[in-house]
Motif scaffolding. Structure first.
Motif, short mmCIF file in Angstrom:
data_model
loop_
_atom_site.label_atom_id
_atom_site.label_comp_id
_atom_site.label_asym_id
_atom_site.label_seq_id
_atom_site.Cartn_x
_atom_site.Cartn_y
_atom_site.Cartn_z
N ALA A 150 0.82 -1.21 0.00
CA ALA A 150 0.00 0.00 0.00
C ALA A 150 0.86 1.26 0.00
O ALA A 150 0.58 2.22 -0.73
CB ALA A 150 -0.93 -0.01 1.22
N LEU A 151 1.91 1.26 0.79
CA LEU A 151 2.79 2.43 0.85
C LEU A 151 3.49 2.67 -0.47
O LEU A 151 3.64 3.83 -0.90
CB LEU A 151 3.81 2.26 1.98
N VAL A 152 3.92 1.60 -1.13
CA VAL A 152 4.60 1.74 -2.41
C VAL A 152 3.67 2.35 -3.46
O VAL A 152 4.03 3.28 -4.19
CB VAL A 152 5.15 0.38 -2.88
N SER A 238 -3.00 6.96 7.14
CA SER A 238 -3.15 8.40 7.36
C SER A 238 -2.11 8.91 8.36
O SER A 238 -1.59 10.02 8.22
CB SER A 238 -4.56 8.72 7.85
N PHE A 239 -1.81 8.12 9.37
CA PHE A 239 -0.79 8.51 10.35
C PHE A 239 0.58 8.65 9.69
O PHE A 239 1.35 9.55 10.03
CB PHE A 239 -0.74 7.48 11.47
N LEU A 240 0.88 7.77 8.74
CA LEU A 240 2.16 7.82 8.04
C LEU A 240 2.20 8.89 6.95
O LEU A 240 3.25 9.10 6.34
CB LEU A 240 2.47 6.44 7.44
N GLY A 241 1.07 9.53 6.68
CA GLY A 241 1.03 10.60 5.70
C GLY A 241 0.66 10.16 4.31
O GLY A 241 0.78 10.96 3.36
N TYR A 242 0.17 8.93 4.15
CA TYR A 242 -0.19 8.41 2.82
C TYR A 242 -1.68 8.12 2.70
O TYR A 242 -2.09 7.42 1.79
CB TYR A 242 0.62 7.15 2.52
N GLY A 243 -2.46 8.66 3.60
CA GLY A 243 -3.89 8.49 3.53
C GLY A 243 -4.59 9.79 3.21
O GLY A 243 -4.25 10.47 2.24
N VAL A 244 -5.58 10.13 4.02
CA VAL A 244 -6.31 11.38 3.84
C VAL A 244 -5.36 12.55 4.09
O VAL A 244 -4.57 12.55 5.04
CB VAL A 244 -7.51 11.43 4.80
N GLN A 245 -5.45 13.57 3.26
CA GLN A 245 -4.55 14.71 3.34
C GLN A 245 -5.28 15.94 3.90
O GLN A 245 -6.49 16.10 3.72
CB GLN A 245 -4.00 15.04 1.96
N PRO A 246 -4.53 16.83 4.59
CA PRO A 246 -5.13 18.08 5.08
C PRO A 246 -5.66 18.91 3.92
O PRO A 246 -5.13 18.80 2.80
CB PRO A 246 -3.93 18.77 5.77
N PRO A 247 -6.71 19.70 4.14
CA PRO A 247 -7.33 20.03 5.43
C PRO A 247 -8.39 19.04 5.89
O PRO A 247 -9.02 19.27 6.93
CB PRO A 247 -7.96 21.40 5.14
N ASP A 248 -8.63 17.98 5.12
CA ASP A 248 -9.59 16.96 5.56
C ASP A 248 -9.07 16.29 6.83
O ASP A 248 -7.88 16.36 7.15
CB ASP A 248 -9.81 15.92 4.46
#
Length: 315
Positions: A150-152, A238-248
C-alpha cells in the motif's frame, strides 16, 4: 434424499420475519454482542449526521483558542473535547474523521468482499486449473506485506481517499476468496448440489442460487471483522502521511498532527486513539457474537455451559 446426509452449514435466512425476530431477541439477550452493535451503530450514525451535529466547521482555525483542554479537564463548554494546535474543534474533526474512516471501511469491505467471494466461488466450484491459478495468486499476495504494498502504490501515485480504498481492496480480497473456497469445497459434492446440476442448473445458477446463500453467515461475520481491520489500516496509512490529506480530517491524521504536542496537549492524540479502539473493539465483539449465533454447534455449546450446574454431593 436423507436429511442426515446433508451437510450442516450455518445459515441465517434474513428474508423471513421470524428469523429476523429471533435474531433481534438473541441480540438483545447478548451482553457483548448488544454492546458492540449499539456502539458501532452510534458511531456510524454520528458519521452520517456529522454535517448536522458538528458544533463547528472542522477546518475552521481559531488561534486564540488553540490547545484548549477538554471540558472535563478544565476547558470550556464551547469546545467539549478541546481544540488542536490550530484552534480547530476536536469534536468536529473527530466527526469528520468518522465519515472518512467509516466510508473507507464500508467501501473496502464491499469491493474486496464482492471480488473475493466471486473468486472463491469460482475456484471452489470449478477446481483444477482455475482453483490453482486463483489460489496461487492469493498466496503470492498474502506472502507480500500488505502495508508495504500500500505504501509503495500510494507513494508512486500520490495519496488520496479513493486510492486508499483501491489499495486496501487489493490487499483484502484474498481472505474472502480463501474462506469462500473452503466452504464451497465442503458443499460441492453435496446431494442437493448434485440434484440441482442434474435438473439442468448451470454453473452460475448453482453457485448463485444454491451455494452462495449457505455462505451468508460466515461471510457476514468475516465482513464485520474485516471492517475493524480496515479501520486500523486506514488510520495507519493516514498517520504515516499516505492516507487522507489536510485540510480533511481522519482519525489517523489527527493523531499524526498532534504527536508533537503529546506532552502539552495529550487529548489531541489520546481521544482519537480511544475512539479508534472503541470502534475496533465494538466491531470485534459484534463479529464474535455473530460467529457464535450463526454456528449451531457453538451456540448449543455456549447454552450448555450457561445451563450447566455442578452435581450435588449426595452425602
Amino acid at each position: 434424499m436423507s436429511d442426515a446426509a446433508l451437510p450442516i452449514v450455518p445459515t441465517l435466512d434474513v428474508g423471513e420475519p421470524r428469523q429476523l425476530s429471533a435474531f433481534g431477541r438473541a441480540l438483545l439477550r447478548s451482553g457483548t454482542g448488544l454492546f458492540g452493535a449499539i456502539v458501532l451503530g452510534l458511531i456510524v450514525l454520528s458519521a452520517i449526521l456529522a454535517p448536522l451535529i458538528s458544533p463547528y466547521d472542522p477546518t475552521k482555525q481559531d488561534l486564540s483558542a488553540r490547545l484548549t483542554p477538554p471540558l472535563f479537564f478544565g476547558g470550556s463548554t464551547e469546545h467539549i473535547l478541546g481544540t488542536d494546535q490550530l484552534g480547530r474543534d476536536l469534536l468536529s474533526r473527530l466527526l469528520q474523521g468518522a465519515r472518512v474512516s467509516i466510508a473507507v471501511g464500508l467501501f473496502v469491505v464491499l469491493i474486496a468482499g464482492i471480488f473475493g467471494i466471486a473468486m472463491g466461488l469460482l475456484a471452489g466450484y470449478r477446481g483444477k486449473f482455475t482453483d490453482s491459478v486463483i489460489m496461487r495468486v492469493a498466496d503470492m499476495q498474502l506472502a507480500f506485506p500488505g502495508i508495504l504494498l500500500a505504501l509503495v502504490i500510494l507513494y508512486a501515485l500520490g495519496p488520496s481517499m479513493r486510492l486508499v480504498i483501491i489499495v486496501l481492496s487489493i490487499n483484502g480480497w484474498m481472505i474472502y476468496a480463501r474462506v469462500t473456497r473452503s466452504f464451497v469445497l465442503s458443499l460441492r459434492k453435496s446431494e442437493y448440489i448434485e440434484a440441482a446440476e442434474i435438473s439442468g442448473a448451470g454453473p452460475f445458477r448453482t453457485m448463485w442460487r444454491h451455494i452462495l446463500p449457505n455462505l451468508t453467515s460466515p461471510l457476514l461475520t468475516l465482513g464485520v471483522l474485516e471492517f475493524a481491520r480496515i479501520i486500523l489500516a486506514e488510520a495507519a496509512l493516514s498517520f504515516l502521511g499516505y492516507g487522507v490529506q489536510p485540510p480533511d480530517a481522519s482519525w489517523g491524521l489527527i493523531i499524526a498532527q498532534g504527536q508533537d504536542y503529546l506532552t502539552s496537549a495529550w487529548w489531541i492524540v489520546v481521544i482519537p486513539g480511544i475512539v479508534i479502539s472503541i470502534t475496533v473493539l465494538s466491531a470485534n465483539l459484534l463479529s464474535s457474537w455473530l460467529r457464535i449465533y450463526t454456528d449451531p454447534k457453538q451456540r448449543d455449546r455456549q447454552r450448555g455451559w450457561k445451563n450447566w450446574q455442578p452435581e450435588k454431593d449426595p452425602a
